[in-house]
Enzyme design. Structure first.
Site, PDB file in Angstrom:
ATOM      1  NE  ARG A 175       2.013   2.451   0.334  1.00  0.00           N
ATOM      2  CZ  ARG A 175       2.463   3.670   0.064  1.00  0.00           C
ATOM      3  NH1 ARG A 175       2.144   4.679   0.857  1.00  0.00           N
ATOM      4  NH2 ARG A 175       3.214   3.887  -0.995  1.00  0.00           N
ATOM      5  CG  ASP A 216      -4.895   0.421  -5.015  1.00  0.00           C
ATOM      6  OD1 ASP A 216      -4.195   1.199  -4.346  1.00  0.00           O
ATOM      7  OD2 ASP A 216      -4.657   0.131  -6.200  1.00  0.00           O
ATOM      8  NE  ARG A 253      -7.607  -2.725  -9.851  1.00  0.00           N
ATOM      9  CZ  ARG A 253      -8.059  -1.536  -9.452  1.00  0.00           C
ATOM     10  NH1 ARG A 253      -7.539  -0.946  -8.383  1.00  0.00           N
ATOM     11  NH2 ARG A 253      -9.031  -0.930 -10.118  1.00  0.00           N
TER      12      ARG A 253
END
Length: 247
Positions: free
Chosen positions: A50, A52, A198
């Site tokens: 998944r 973001d 990230r």
């Protein structure tokens, strides 16, 4: 019932992420709505990883079970017609065994993060890369990246909202490559924590700016504390590249 494996490409800018959300559009919702119109049945999509809000996919893998008799080619063509004008495309579709699972059968996941290192604003790549206007030392970034490769407790680089049972992960690759004004960071692992890529890229940027040394990055890792994180890079430059499966 037939299980189909889909390869999905998408621009994450209009979406709240891959997973269905109550407060906005998602990639999963767009494809499932198209599946309902095409197959006239409620079908749930399962994905390899998944992403973001604002994160992009070049070759996300997903699977769906359908009772309708349809060829993979017709399914792909029908979905692409119904997905317009959403920036989502099914680039491949094949039948797979009923025990094949997009998430649980996956043995490796690969991401790329794109940094554009220039003072001028982005035009064509706005929302598709992270612009860092100050000079970055890619050699120092690569030195810092090498310290994160291997099996570690990545608590520092894990979102407080991460639902994984353990912060332990084995990072197989974290490479930093400069091509002109573009710096590309490639990350590979069997699985990642929420915001891990990230967070790692954000701290590598601090190393590249000279605000952190590679040793500071290692100290942040060893702290095993989210409060030790220096910077979480924005979602704009992150791409899910591909997922690997046993032959």
């Amino acid at each position: 019932m037939t299980r189909f494996a889909l390869t999905v490409e998408y621009d994450g800018r209009p979406f709240m992420g891959w997973q269905r959300q109550a407060h906005g559009p998602s990639v999963q919702e767009a494809i499932e709505n198209a599946l309902a119109r095409l197959a006239h049945e409620v079908a749930k999509l399962h994905c390899a990883g998944r992403t973001d809000a604002g994160v992009h996919g070049r070759a996300m893998r997903a699977h769906v079970d359908l009772s309708r008799s349809i060829t993979p080619f017709r399914l792909m063509e029908g979905l692409n017609a119904l997905l317009r004008p959403d920036p989502v495309a099914i680039t491949d579709c094949v039948e797979v065994a009923e025990d094949w699972h997009a998430r649980f059968s996956c043995v490796a996941r690969h991401y790329e993060y794109r940094i554009v290192n220039r003072r001028a604003p982005l035009t064509f790549e706005r929302g598709l890369a992270w612009r860092v206007p100050v000079p970055l030392d890619e050699a120092a970034m690569a030195e810092g990246a090498a310290l994160l490769v291997g099996r570690h407790d990545f608590t520092t680089f894990r979102s407080v909202h991460c639902q994984a049972d353990s912060p332990l992960r084995t990072l197989d690759r974290l490479n930093v490559v400069r091509e002109g004004e573009v710096i590309r960071v490639f990350a590979s692992a069997r699985s990642f924590l929420h915001h891990q890529v990230r967070s790692m890229v954000g701290c590598l940027a601090l190393v590249g700016q000279g605000k952190w040394s590679p040793e500071d990055l290692r100290a942040a890792l060893d702290a095993r504390d989210r409060a030790a994180l220096g910077l979480n890079a924005p979602p704009d430059g992150l791409y899910f590249l591909r997922a690997d499966y046993p032959a």
